[in-house]
Scaffold this motif. Sequence first.
Motif, PDB file in Angstrom:
ATOM      1  N   LEU A  66      88.838  26.459  69.460  1.00 32.61           N
ATOM      2  CA  LEU A  66      88.124  26.324  70.678  1.00 32.61           C
ATOM      3  C   LEU A  66      88.673  27.413  71.765  1.00 32.61           C
ATOM      4  CD1 LEU A  66      86.085  24.613  72.245  1.00 32.61           C
ATOM      5  CD2 LEU A  66      87.880  22.914  72.677  1.00 32.61           C
ATOM      6  N   ALA A  67      90.021  27.611  71.854  1.00 38.49           N
ATOM      7  CA  ALA A  67      90.651  28.357  72.831  1.00 38.49           C
ATOM      8  C   ALA A  67      90.305  29.893  72.733  1.00 38.49           C
ATOM      9  CB  ALA A  67      92.255  27.857  72.683  1.00 38.49           C
ATOM     10  N   SER A  68      90.216  30.382  71.334  1.00 41.11           N
ATOM     11  CA  SER A  68      89.722  31.495  71.182  1.00 41.11           C
ATOM     12  C   SER A  68      88.311  31.871  71.419  1.00 41.11           C
ATOM     13  CB  SER A  68      89.881  31.991  69.496  1.00 41.11           C
ATOM     14  OG  SER A  68      91.318  31.645  69.215  1.00 41.11           O
ATOM     15  N   SER A  69      87.506  30.779  71.485  1.00 41.31           N
ATOM     16  CA  SER A  69      86.241  30.929  71.722  1.00 41.31           C
ATOM     17  C   SER A  69      85.924  31.084  73.299  1.00 41.31           C
ATOM     18  CB  SER A  69      85.128  29.770  71.483  1.00 41.31           C
ATOM     19  OG  SER A  69      85.422  28.630  71.963  1.00 41.31           O
ATOM     20  N   TYR A  70      86.876  30.387  74.012  1.00 38.74           N
ATOM     21  CA  TYR A  70      86.838  30.544  75.472  1.00 38.74           C
ATOM     22  C   TYR A  70      87.146  31.857  75.784  1.00 38.74           C
ATOM     23  CZ  TYR A  70      87.352  25.362  75.680  1.00 38.74           C
ATOM     24  OH  TYR A  70      87.116  24.175  75.750  1.00 38.74           O
ATOM     25  N   LEU A  71      88.110  32.464  75.245  1.00 38.03           N
ATOM     26  CA  LEU A  71      88.711  33.886  75.422  1.00 38.03           C
ATOM     27  C   LEU A  71      87.665  34.913  74.859  1.00 38.03           C
ATOM     28  CD1 LEU A  71      92.581  33.498  74.330  1.00 38.03           C
ATOM     29  CD2 LEU A  71      91.548  33.543  76.813  1.00 38.03           C
ATOM     30  N   SER A  72      86.951  34.620  74.003  1.00 35.02           N
ATOM     31  CA  SER A  72      86.125  35.551  73.385  1.00 35.02           C
ATOM     32  C   SER A  72      84.818  35.666  74.322  1.00 35.02           C
ATOM     33  CB  SER A  72      85.819  35.300  71.990  1.00 35.02           C
ATOM     34  OG  SER A  72      84.419  35.998  71.720  1.00 35.02           O
ATOM     35  N   GLU A  73      84.503  34.691  75.060  1.00 33.73           N
ATOM     36  CA  GLU A  73      83.637  34.647  75.883  1.00 33.73           C
ATOM     37  C   GLU A  73      83.958  35.375  77.272  1.00 33.73           C
ATOM     38  OE1 GLU A  73      81.222  31.447  78.469  1.00 33.73           O
ATOM     39  OE2 GLU A  73      81.682  30.839  76.400  1.00 33.73           O
ATOM     40  N   ALA A  74      85.343  35.154  77.480  1.00 31.23           N
ATOM     41  CA  ALA A  74      85.678  35.651  78.862  1.00 31.23           C
ATOM     42  C   ALA A  74      85.865  37.123  78.761  1.00 31.23           C
ATOM     43  CB  ALA A  74      87.075  35.062  79.135  1.00 31.23           C
ATOM     44  N   GLY A  76      83.840  39.079  76.850  1.00 30.99           N
ATOM     45  CA  GLY A  76      82.357  39.510  76.864  1.00 30.99           C
ATOM     46  C   GLY A  76      81.954  39.533  78.456  1.00 30.99           C
ATOM     47  N   LYS A  77      82.200  38.737  79.151  1.00 25.01           N
ATOM     48  CA  LYS A  77      82.016  38.606  80.551  1.00 25.01           C
ATOM     49  C   LYS A  77      82.583  39.722  81.210  1.00 25.01           C
ATOM     50  CE  LYS A  77      80.821  33.847  81.216  1.00 25.01           C
ATOM     51  NZ  LYS A  77      81.248  32.414  81.743  1.00 25.01           N
ATOM     52  N   ALA A  78      83.905  40.051  81.221  1.00 25.34           N
ATOM     53  CA  ALA A  78      84.778  41.192  81.646  1.00 25.34           C
ATOM     54  C   ALA A  78      84.117  42.393  81.135  1.00 25.34           C
ATOM     55  CB  ALA A  78      85.941  41.142  81.246  1.00 25.34           C
ATOM     56  N   SER A  79      83.567  42.653  79.923  1.00 27.54           N
ATOM     57  CA  SER A  79      82.997  43.918  79.528  1.00 27.54           C
ATOM     58  C   SER A  79      81.655  44.083  80.348  1.00 27.54           C
ATOM     59  CB  SER A  79      83.049  43.762  78.151  1.00 27.54           C
ATOM     60  OG  SER A  79      82.131  44.954  77.465  1.00 27.54           O
ATOM     61  N   ALA A  80      80.957  42.902  80.229  1.00 29.13           N
ATOM     62  CA  ALA A  80      79.642  43.148  81.016  1.00 29.13           C
ATOM     63  C   ALA A  80      79.676  43.353  82.547  1.00 29.13           C
ATOM     64  CB  ALA A  80      78.777  41.777  81.047  1.00 29.13           C
ATOM     65  N   ALA A  81      80.863  42.961  83.235  1.00 28.93           N
ATOM     66  CA  ALA A  81      81.243  43.331  84.533  1.00 28.93           C
ATOM     67  C   ALA A  81      81.857  44.659  84.703  1.00 28.93           C
ATOM     68  CB  ALA A  81      82.247  42.181  85.158  1.00 28.93           C
ATOM     69  N   GLY A  82      82.235  45.386  83.448  1.00 27.71           N
ATOM     70  CA  GLY A  82      83.053  46.769  83.619  1.00 27.71           C
ATOM     71  C   GLY A  82      84.543  46.447  83.899  1.00 27.71           C
ATOM     72  N   VAL A  83      85.001  45.493  83.830  1.00 25.41           N
ATOM     73  CA  VAL A  83      86.371  45.309  83.982  1.00 25.41           C
ATOM     74  C   VAL A  83      87.246  45.456  82.779  1.00 25.41           C
ATOM     75  CG1 VAL A  83      88.192  43.402  84.804  1.00 25.41           C
ATOM     76  CG2 VAL A  83      85.755  43.896  85.740  1.00 25.41           C
ATOM     77  N   ALA A  84      88.288  46.096  82.692  1.00 26.84           N
ATOM     78  CA  ALA A  84      89.396  46.017  81.570  1.00 26.84           C
ATOM     79  C   ALA A  84      90.092  44.906  81.327  1.00 26.84           C
ATOM     80  CB  ALA A  84      90.422  47.358  81.799  1.00 26.84           C
ATOM     81  N   CYS A  85      89.871  44.430  80.063  1.00 25.87           N
ATOM     82  CA  CYS A  85      90.389  42.984  80.059  1.00 25.87           C
ATOM     83  C   CYS A  85      91.341  42.924  78.599  1.00 25.87           C
ATOM     84  CB  CYS A  85      89.222  41.958  79.733  1.00 25.87           C
ATOM     85  SG  CYS A  85      89.471  40.242  79.482  1.00 25.87           S
ATOM     86  N   ALA A  86      92.192  42.051  78.920  1.00 26.00           N
ATOM     87  CA  ALA A  86      93.271  41.568  77.364  1.00 26.00           C
ATOM     88  C   ALA A  86      93.116  40.138  77.625  1.00 26.00           C
ATOM     89  CB  ALA A  86      94.446  42.134  77.896  1.00 26.00           C
ATOM     90  N   THR A  87      93.253  39.329  76.584  1.00 22.26           N
ATOM     91  CA  THR A  87      93.434  38.098  76.359  1.00 22.26           C
ATOM     92  C   THR A  87      94.761  37.505  75.910  1.00 22.26           C
ATOM     93  OG1 THR A  87      92.237  38.062  74.419  1.00 22.26           O
ATOM     94  CG2 THR A  87      90.840  37.881  76.208  1.00 22.26           C
ATOM     95  N   GLU A  88      95.005  36.463  76.108  1.00 23.82           N
ATOM     96  CA  GLU A  88      96.294  35.842  76.040  1.00 23.82           C
ATOM     97  C   GLU A  88      96.060  34.122  75.304  1.00 23.82           C
ATOM     98  OE1 GLU A  88      99.968  36.521  75.059  1.00 23.82           O
ATOM     99  OE2 GLU A  88      99.029  38.140  75.629  1.00 23.82           O
TER     100      GLU A  88
END
Length: 145
Positions: A66-74, A76-88
Motif C-alpha cells: 500500500l505504501a509503495s502504491s502511494y509513492l508510485s502514484e506520487a 507519477g504526479k511529479a513526473s507529470a508536473a515536470g518535477v524531479a522526484c525520489a521516493t522513500e
Amino acid sequence: MYKHILIPIDGSSLANSGLEQGLALARELGASVTVLTVYSHFHMPSMETVQLEGVRQVYEHQAKELASSYLSEAAGKASAAGVACATELRESDTPYQVIVDVAMTHNCDLIAMSSHGRGGMAALLLGSQTQKVLAHSTLPVLVYR
C-alpha cells in the motif's frame, strides 16, 4: 531559494492535496522533491504470538504494498508536473522522527506537509505528527491545511 523539498504523505486525501501543492511549489522554484511515506510496525499482543505470526507477515506485506502504491502514484504526479522526484519508504512507529531524519540525510532544505489542523484538546490527545515535526525540525516546515 529552496532546491530540495521533502513531502511526507500517508495516502489520505489531505496528504494528496499537500503533495499537489508541494509539487506546484517545487515546479515554480525549479526544486526537486523526495516523497516519503512511513508505515507502522505490526504490534502483536503478548499472548498467542505463535498463532499471530502469519498475521504479522500478511500485515507487513500489505502495508509495504500500500505504501509503495502511494509513492508510485506520487512519482507519477511529479513526473507529470515536470518535477524531479525520489521516493522513500520507511517502517517506524515514530513517523515524525523519520521525517526529520530523512530531510537531514537527503539534504532537503524544506519540509512541506499537510496537517489535519486539529487544535486545542484534540491536538494534545492525538499528538499530531506535523506538530512533532515542527517541534523537532531545524529545517523550515511549510504546513498545508
